[in-house]
Design a protein around this motif. Sequence first.
Motif, PDB file in Angstrom:
ATOM      1  N   LYS A 283      37.139  37.497  38.229  1.00 42.55           N
ATOM      2  CA  LYS A 283      38.143  38.094  37.349  1.00 42.55           C
ATOM      3  C   LYS A 283      39.124  38.985  38.106  1.00 42.55           C
ATOM      4  O   LYS A 283      40.191  39.299  37.584  1.00 42.55           O
ATOM      5  CB  LYS A 283      37.454  38.897  36.241  1.00 42.55           C
ATOM      6  N   THR A 284      38.771  39.382  39.314  1.00 42.13           N
ATOM      7  CA  THR A 284      39.656  40.261  40.092  1.00 42.13           C
ATOM      8  C   THR A 284      40.587  39.481  41.020  1.00 42.13           C
ATOM      9  O   THR A 284      41.365  40.095  41.756  1.00 42.13           O
ATOM     10  CB  THR A 284      38.825  41.230  40.958  1.00 42.13           C
ATOM     11  N   GLN A 285      40.528  38.160  40.977  1.00 40.27           N
ATOM     12  CA  GLN A 285      41.284  37.346  41.931  1.00 40.27           C
ATOM     13  C   GLN A 285      42.744  37.129  41.526  1.00 40.27           C
ATOM     14  O   GLN A 285      43.471  36.396  42.194  1.00 40.27           O
ATOM     15  CB  GLN A 285      40.599  35.993  42.127  1.00 40.27           C
ATOM     16  N   PHE A 286      43.173  37.773  40.420  1.00 45.22           N
ATOM     17  CA  PHE A 286      44.514  37.505  39.899  1.00 45.22           C
ATOM     18  C   PHE A 286      45.471  38.689  40.035  1.00 45.22           C
ATOM     19  O   PHE A 286      46.648  38.541  39.737  1.00 45.22           O
ATOM     20  CB  PHE A 286      44.425  37.100  38.423  1.00 45.22           C
ATOM     21  N   ASP A 287      45.006  39.820  40.412  1.00 42.57           N
ATOM     22  CA  ASP A 287      45.869  41.014  40.425  1.00 42.57           C
ATOM     23  C   ASP A 287      45.608  41.858  41.672  1.00 42.57           C
ATOM     24  O   ASP A 287      44.796  42.783  41.656  1.00 42.57           O
ATOM     25  CB  ASP A 287      45.619  41.844  39.173  1.00 42.57           C
TER      26      ASP A 287
END
Length: 544
Positions: A283-287
């Motif tokens: 979930k942290t791979q986008f921002d």
Amino acid sequence: MKKIINTCCIALFGCALGTTLISCSSDDVVGDAPRNWEGTTGRYESNAENENGFGTFFTPRFGRVGDTMPFYDKKTGEFKVLYLQEFANNADKRFHPYWGVATADGCNYRALGEVLPYGETDYQQDAALGTGCAYYDEKADLYYIYYTGHNGLCKNREVVMRATSKDFKNWTKDSEWALAGPDYGYWGENFRDPHIFVTEDGVYHMLIITAPAEGKPLFVEFKSTDLKNWQHVGSFKMVWNDRMCECPDVFKMGDYWYMVFSEAPAYSRQVKYVMADSWEKLKTQFDPPQWIGGDEQNSKLDSRAFYAGKTASNGTDRYIWGWCPIRRGSGIDEKNIDVKPDAEPAWGGAMVCHKVLQHADGRLSLTAAPALAGKYSKPLAATVMASNGYDNGKLSGNDAYVLYSRLGDCNHISFTVTTSNNWDKFGVSLVRSTDANYYYTMVVNPENENQRKINFEQEGYILQEGNVKVSGKGFVAGIDSYMFQRPTDNVYKVDIYTDNSVMVMYINDNVCYTQRIYGIRKNCWSINNYGGNITVSDVRVSQQ
């Protein structure tokens, strides 16, 4: 695609093919007799598709395939692939019922027909259906479909809805249940594409795409222990701030977690993925975006002619299904370049399936489903019909090529190219002939010494009045591919599968390129060299 076939026009395509092909082309008939194309190299002109085709890259007899929603049905031991059924004459408010197919191998399909209908009136929330997912609850022996209910006449244009079934044939819509974005602080205009998966702790999670009432696109997460009652977890950003990502698909493969998604904006419209070693880290791979190896090119899985890709696994193999768009136009040459610089012009087309291959470092690539080679099992002659700069397998100099004999309807072309250095450039052309006419080439282009990209080009020319040559368009920007590493040994093992106008090209199990090219069937093809020196070997052609 709606196929209109004149079964009175039958061309016997010669002893070399040993089959009967059906076409609407007047070129098939000379006087009252069928024309024999064997041994000729002129352009075969036909807008018709073989009525027995599109069995590998599935297309319904009427309409075309929209967003795919595959899952593995443990109860029946087969993949079921739902899709949004797109008709040429969709109603204004009610459209996109769920239709489906079943397959064991991603290559041979059994049509299921309509699975889930859209609403009965223009005013129901699910007057139109949007993308969703199917899931089988083994404990309850119950199938679920979670889907998008789309209706601009309702309070919320989009909500997530569900239906259940005991047999995957008779479905009951749960009219008392829905997830609406505004109930959780999100946008009611865009709240769609639910996807269900299970995390390490055995809890069900649902991912939905949306946006705040005023803000940038988001992924929204819910969780459940029983597939019925869902608790809001929170949200996280999508790729960049201005890119809406569609059709999310989350899965674990080996030691890694992946999210495959399709970017909606025209300039970035491609299937991509990110990876991590846990769901929470994913979930942290986008921002900001954590592209594979730090390069967005490495996160792309196919060309811009493959969209809405989602996966399913039988526990051994994982496959991805998406759609390859149709194109508009009055003839082969007009349709093949009917693409804007930044976008495909049409929505929906043929269903295309690839096998998902995981490499040692966790990276993914797409390769051919294993059953494909066995399906294309009838050898077809690959006779050299014409050439320039060709000598016993070697192609040298500018405009060097070797032209091979005609293809059938559905073909498997395989060959190996070995380049002499790190800068050699080669391509494979379809719809090629010895007359003056355009042909269509997948050019393996050196972007630099160590990276390549497959470019789609219209080559050749039309000879007009006064011997004026009108050259082809060259590079067609809207059907772009992605960068990949040059093989260290400069050896390219190429496999091309065609089914009427749909084509997929694989290189070394590391590169996948899907394309729609009209006119492939019954025409010649070539391997080309552009200035350097390449060696061509192991050329084989087979058909279904």
